[in-house]
Design an enzyme around this catalytic site. Structure first.
Site, PDB file in Angstrom:
ATOM      1  N   GLU A  48       0.867  -1.172   0.000  1.00  0.00           N
ATOM      2  CA  GLU A  48       0.000   0.000   0.000  1.00  0.00           C
ATOM      3  C   GLU A  48       0.904   1.223   0.000  1.00  0.00           C
ATOM      4  O   GLU A  48       1.506   1.558   1.024  1.00  0.00           O
ATOM      5  CB  GLU A  48      -0.925  -0.021   1.226  1.00  0.00           C
ATOM      6  CG  GLU A  48      -1.863  -1.223   1.271  1.00  0.00           C
ATOM      7  CD  GLU A  48      -2.844  -1.263   0.119  1.00  0.00           C
ATOM      8  OE1 GLU A  48      -3.037  -0.213  -0.564  1.00  0.00           O
ATOM      9  OE2 GLU A  48      -3.429  -2.327  -0.140  1.00  0.00           O
ATOM     10  N   CYS A  57      -1.664   9.370   2.656  1.00  0.00           N
ATOM     11  CA  CYS A  57      -1.288   8.796   1.360  1.00  0.00           C
ATOM     12  C   CYS A  57      -2.293   9.115   0.265  1.00  0.00           C
ATOM     13  O   CYS A  57      -1.934   9.155  -0.911  1.00  0.00           O
ATOM     14  CB  CYS A  57      -1.092   7.285   1.490  1.00  0.00           C
ATOM     15  SG  CYS A  57      -2.577   6.384   2.011  1.00  0.00           S
TER      16      CYS A  57
END
Length: 471
Positions: A216, A250
């Site tokens: 991720e 993110c």
């Protein structure tokens, strides 16, 4: 385990966890008990976790910690608990017609011992949600928090030690060298959240053992504002997603694409948003600090380079809002041209700096997005459904929010993950359960089998059957 943990000690810890898992693989009752005890322990210790996060950052909004770390983890536990029996149930399938009356099914089996490497930006959320889904799938876990948030790592270690025996879940603390040794262990699955650069190293280390990985990562997540869209609405929703955790997210909007001529109005709308929601930015507890001096210095360098190359820089509410001593970096807009050779337009920003670019046509906007690697998130602000569909078809993104930002990540029924440089694999909810499981196909032959007619020596019957099967 502490920062001085050695590679042999890590391997011994993995062996201990694997032996315990092989001796007694967690069944439904054990998994539900694990989730229930984790929930109770987490609730009891969350205030200590929030204080640890704030101490690690220097200042972290307590409300954002509750929203982004407490609420999300509780939702993950509750969603898994409600659905676990159904997720574990074998799914019966029809066999292909030439093989009837045989039966098939898919069973879900745990993998074994899973390694989880968590980042610093949401050090509780991004450690515990993968843990929840790995436990729901019936695995044992070794968890490595980030060395950049050591107080939070220690608080997580205390929580885990209070809830689980060490052979089921253990927290491994340490520096980057420990992290490198951790990623090189022969896990049954390795889950990493962090930067693309470190993700490459993790994948290379895992490849030595053919360890499957979920990465991720991050990247350049665009916010595309269509012609005619209300600028006040777009500015408020983009600012909310961008300034959450001071941009250290993110999936934060990394840059904004605006129709030609709309930038001035958008800047005014953002200025109004900051004035309303952060009236005393240096002193408000609602705006978080940058996590380290190195990360703060990087923000300064990115903005300085843009200014040196002629881009206009707007600091909200003003440059006096910056506070280097406390690593408070005020919201900063950079008015750049799409073709400018700026680090801000090449690198993931990961802070409260927002480039604003103008475009003439939708095709030009899509070309700007296409210059960067596939984004982890895409944000489209448009009331024209056909135009939205065109954007969704054109941009290979990890996830999308239409007419808002970041909220797709907190939907329990939606998978979350990147594509290409922004990551591989998915988690959240059922997707996470499957990530940490082996979907085992089972073929059950009937008492009478039509396949017996296809055994040598082949004759007329086989010829007839093959003509039917291959027509």
């Amino acid at each position: 385990m502490d920062a001085n943990v050695s590679d042999p000690a890590l391997r011994a810890l993995l062996a201990q966890s694997r032996a315990a898992w092989q001796q007694r693989t967690p069944d439904y009752a054990q998994r539900m008990d694990d989730l229930a005890r984790l929930r109770a322990g987490f609730q009891q210790r969350f205030e200590a976790l929030a204080q640890a996060m704030s101490a690690d950052f220097g200042r972290r909004s307590p409300h954002e910690s509750r929203l982004a770390d407490q609420m999300t983890v509780l939702n993950a536990i509750d969603h898994a608990s409600r659905n676990l029996r159904r997720w574990m149930r074998p799914r019966r399938m029809w066999a292909d017609w030439p093989f009837l009356p045989a039966r098939t099914e898919i069973r879900v089996r745990p993998l074994g011992v899973v390694g989880i490497i968590a980042p610093w930006n949401y050090p509780v959320n991004l450690a515990l949600i993968p843990l929840v889904e790995a436990l729901a799938a019936g695995n044992h876990v070794l968890l490595k928090p980030s060395e950049l948030t050591p107080r939070t790592g220690a608080a997580l270690a205390g929580l885990i030690a209070a809830v689980f025996p060490p052979e089921r879940v253990t927290v491994v603390q340490g520096d980057a060298a420990v992290g490198a040794a951790f990623s090189a262990l022969p896990f049954d699955h390795l889950f990493f959240t962090g930067s693309t650069a470190v993700g490459r190293k993790v994948a290379l280390a895992a490849a030595a053992h053919l360890t499957p990985v979920t990465l991720e990562l991050g990247g350049k997540s665009p916010a595309l504002v269509a012609p005619g869209y209300d600028l006040d609405t777009a500015a408020a929703r983009i600012a909310q997603g961008k300034l959450l955790n001071a941009g250290q997210t993110c999936i934060a909007p990394d840059y904004v694409l605006l129709p030609r001529g709309a930038r001035e109005g958008f800047v005014a709308a953002l200025r109004g948003y900051v004035a309303r929601h952060y009236p005393a930015l240096r002193d408000t507890p609602d705006y978080s600090s940058i996590v380290s001096e190195r990360h703060y210095a990087r923000m300064v360098e990115l903005v300085a380079e843009a200014r040196a190359q002629g881009a206009a820089v707007v600091t909200l509410p003003g440059t006096e809002a910056h506070d280097a001593a406390r690593r408070i970096f005020a919201p900063t807009l950079v008015l750049a041209e799409p073709g400018a050779d700026l680090r801000l337009l090449r690198e993931e920003i990961f802070g409260p700096v927002l480039p604003l670019l103008e475009y003439n046509t939708l095709g030009e906007a899509l070309a700007i997005i296409d210059r960067n690697p596939n984004p982890l998130a895409l944000y489209v602000f448009d009331q024209d459904r056909a135009r939205v569909e065109r954007v969704l078809d054109a941009v290979p993104a990890g996830g999308v929010s239409v007419n808002d930002t970041v909220f797709h990540i907190v939907q329990s029924r939606l998978p979350f993950g990147g594509i290409g440089a922004s990551g591989m694999g998915h988690y959240h909810g059922h997707a996470g359960f499957l990530t940490f499981s082996k979907q085992l196909p089972v073929f059950r032959q009937a008492r009478w089998s039509s396949s017996a007619a296809l055994r040598p020596p082949y004759g007329t019957l086989a010829d007839r059957l093959l003509r039917v099967l291959t027509r």
